[in-house]
Design an enzyme around this catalytic site. Structure first.
Site, short mmCIF file in Angstrom:
data_model
loop_
_atom_site.label_atom_id
_atom_site.label_comp_id
_atom_site.label_asym_id
_atom_site.label_seq_id
_atom_site.Cartn_x
_atom_site.Cartn_y
_atom_site.Cartn_z
N GLY A 54 -8.01 10.43 4.23
CA GLY A 54 -6.98 10.52 5.15
C GLY A 54 -7.24 11.28 6.58
CB CYS A 59 -13.30 9.89 2.42
SG CYS A 59 -13.70 10.43 4.37
CE1 TYR A 60 -7.95 16.61 4.27
CE2 TYR A 60 -6.98 15.74 2.10
CZ TYR A 60 -6.98 16.53 3.38
OH TYR A 60 -6.24 17.76 3.24
CG HIS A 76 -14.56 5.00 2.35
ND1 HIS A 76 -12.96 5.50 2.03
CD2 HIS A 76 -14.77 5.83 3.47
CE1 HIS A 76 -12.88 6.41 2.93
NE2 HIS A 76 -13.83 6.56 3.80
CD GLU A 82 -11.97 3.06 -0.38
OE1 GLU A 82 -13.27 3.59 -0.98
OE2 GLU A 82 -11.65 3.92 0.54
CB SER A 141 9.98 -19.67 1.62
OG SER A 141 8.91 -19.11 0.91
N GLY A 142 8.46 -22.01 0.04
CA GLY A 142 7.32 -22.85 0.17
C GLY A 142 6.19 -21.81 0.14
CG ASP A 185 4.84 -13.27 -1.73
OD1 ASP A 185 3.78 -13.30 -2.46
OD2 ASP A 185 5.06 -12.49 -0.66
CB SER A 228 5.50 -20.61 -4.63
OG SER A 228 5.92 -21.30 -3.50
CE LYS A 236 0.85 -13.16 0.04
NZ LYS A 236 2.35 -13.11 0.30
#
Ligand code: XMP
Length: 519
Positions: free
Chosen positions: A59, A86-87, A175, A177, A229-230, A233, A235, A375
């Site tokens: 942060g 980190c923080y 980090h 991640e 919508s194609g 998400d 789909s 996602k």
């Protein structure tokens, strides 16, 4: 056993890191469900989440100020593993009496980490005693906190990793991640699996089973309508609901005339033909175009497209009997971002219309089976459900579509030029194997004309711009450094094959200060 996948959970406390969603994604990749809470979440909320472990994010604050956000008491009282990054590490160290210093030893970028001794979380980084890690910090822990030992150092930061002697508390100055830290995922996996004891229940098949059971219980025998919508998400929602409730699902696909080349056909083929989903395809091209005549302001265009969409969708949905639910492809980052917007932490740059407003006008209840997913998880679920890679790996496409990629007034002639140029650009990206290396690529149509020469004749035709960006989260983006020969080929094809385009540019603006889309 529908609730199983949530029975083991990790809590990620957000101290304001730009990487917080990335941390949560890594935990999910390690096979454990997790959620992100603000660092000042009420104790009660933390306890009732019942985590197996807690990760404290990085942060922008400094623990050298007395007002710094502390590690909540509840976290340490729970007596479960805690990993401060980190923080998060600095706050954990301060809490146990260490000194944290600002400045001087700032580090940004790769550093070589040396491990000290055995029996530590650091073993997950591999056999070698040295490894590369990604650093991004101003402050550092200067003295060893009470009850802790130092498990790794870098040249400029002697205390680069910490562990408590008797309790499962860990601190990392680097980090894990980010992908720049090669053993980072293994380290997070080790924390989640070995130290927190999670077994890896969070995986696509189990997620699908869980969602199916939840949706069935939620909607019963009622009908569900979905705006397809194609995009990825909606789909994935369609494929998931088709499996969960079959014919109770009706999808409405609105061809607003602002779609990419071949999109309407692809949606019909994938859903109606292969997956047997009921899809009502509405040709509303004229209607949208008429509504956009003479409109040049981007926000006005967005609002009109959003409004027309709601009208068309509503007209169709009202004809369906027994429909009580509206399915939406809301995903976890949307949930986090609307929470941030509600607390005033986010700033509106463009109004992103999708299907917002529909539930109110239609008096339908919402079913959002992807609400917990990132996602990349949505994509994995989609693949597992059998959706084609071409659809799953597709770049994001804004709700207002080519309506915001034809600058200024949207006209049929401009749309056709934009669509054709975009088709060529995308075709070439795929042919050169570059499509998956960029996060988003498209063509923007500029309604200005430029002089050119072709054969012996003079040309006076329109200009298009190619845009390709690299980004993780679309909040910031770098323009993609595509090969010259590739750009050359795209430009030649577009100018030669499309009657009406005389010039091709390449957009080299980053975000910020530019945005990804031009409008
Ligand atoms: P910007 O242009 O804001 O875009 O940097 C960031 C990402 O959001 C997409 N985008 C939209 N998506 N409705 C959407 O669903 C919209 O109105 C919209 N505007 C931008 C954009 O394509 C990029 O991926």
């Amino acid at each position: 056993m529908t609730s199983d996948i949530h029975s083991e959970r990790i809590l990620v406390l957000d101290f304001g890191s730009q990487y917080v969603q990335l941390i949560a994604r890594r935990v999910r990749e390690a096979g454990c469900y997790c959620e992100i809470y603000a660092c000042d979440a009420p104790e009660e909320q933390i306890r009732s989440f019942d985590p197996r472990g807690v990760i404290l994010s990085g942060g922008p604050e400094t623990t050298t100020e007395d007002t710094h956000p502390p590690v909540p008491d509840a976290v340490l009282d729970l007596d479960i593993p805690v990993l401060g990054i980190c923080y998060g590490m600095q706050a954990l160290a301060r809490r146990h009496g260490a000194e944290v210093h600002a400045g001087k030893r700032r580090e940004f970028g790769l550093a070589t980490l040396r491990r000290n001794g055995a029996n530590s979380l650091m073993e997950a980084l591999g056999k070698s005693s040295e490894t590369e890690v990604w650093m991004s910090h101003g402050d550092h822990v200067e003295t060893v906190p009470e009850g802790f030992r130092v498990t790794a150092s870098t040249e400029s930061v002697p205390i680069a990793a910490l562990e408590h002697e008797s309790r499962p508390w860990f601190g990392l100055q680097f980090h894990p991640e980010v992908t720049h830290t090669p053993g980072g995922q293994r380290l997070i996996e080790s924390f989640v699996r070995q130290y927190c004891g999670c077994r890896g229940l969070w995986e696509p098949e189990a997620i699908i089973e869980d969602r199916i059971a939840t949706v069935r219980a939620q909607v019963g025998e009622d009908g569900v309508v979905l705006a397809l919508s194609g995009g990825v998400d909606s789909s994935v929602v369609a494929a998931l609901l088709a499996r969960a409730i079959g014919e109770q699902l009706t999808c409405i696909f609105v061809d607003n005339g602002l779609l990419r080349a071949g999109e309407a056909t692809q949606v019909r083929e994938t859903f109606a033909e292969h997956l047997g989903v009921q899809v009502i395809q509405v040709d509303a091209r004229e209607r949208f175009l008429s509504a956009l005549v003479g409109v040049t302001d981007p926000e006005d265009k967005r609002k009109i497209i959003g409004r027309e969409f709601i009208h068309v969708f509503q007209e169709q949905a009202e004809q369906l009997l027994n429909v009580r639910w509206l399915a939406q492809g809301t995903i976890y980052p949307d949930v986090i971002e609307s929470a941030a917007a509600a607390t005033g932490k986010a700033h509106l740059i463009k109004s992103h219309h999708n299907v917002g407003g529909l539930p109110e006008t239609l008096h339908l209840q919402l079913v959002e089976p992807l609400r917990e997913l990132f996602k990349d998880e949505v994509r994995r679920v989609g693949r597992t459900l059998g959706l084609p890679q071409e659809l799953i790996g597709r770049h994001p496409f804004p709700g207002p579509g080519l309506g915001v990629r034809v600058l200024g007034e949207v006209r049929a002639e401009y749309l056709e030029l934009a669509r054709e140029a975009d088709r060529i650009f995308i075709e070439e990206l795929r042919a050169w194997d570059l499509y998956d290396q960029v996060a988003q690529a498209f063509v923007v149509f500029l309604p200005v004309r430029s002089v050119g020469v072709m054969g012996d004749g003079r040309r006076y035709d329109y200009v298009v711009t190619l845009r390709a960006v690299e980004t993780q989260d679309f909040m910031t983006a770098r323009w993609a450094h595509l090969p010259d020969e590739f750009l050359d080929r795209c430009a030649r094809r577009i100018i030669n094959e499309i009657d009406g385009i005389a010039r091709v540019c390449y957009d080299i603006s980053g975000k910020p200060p530019a945005t990804v889309e031009w409008e």
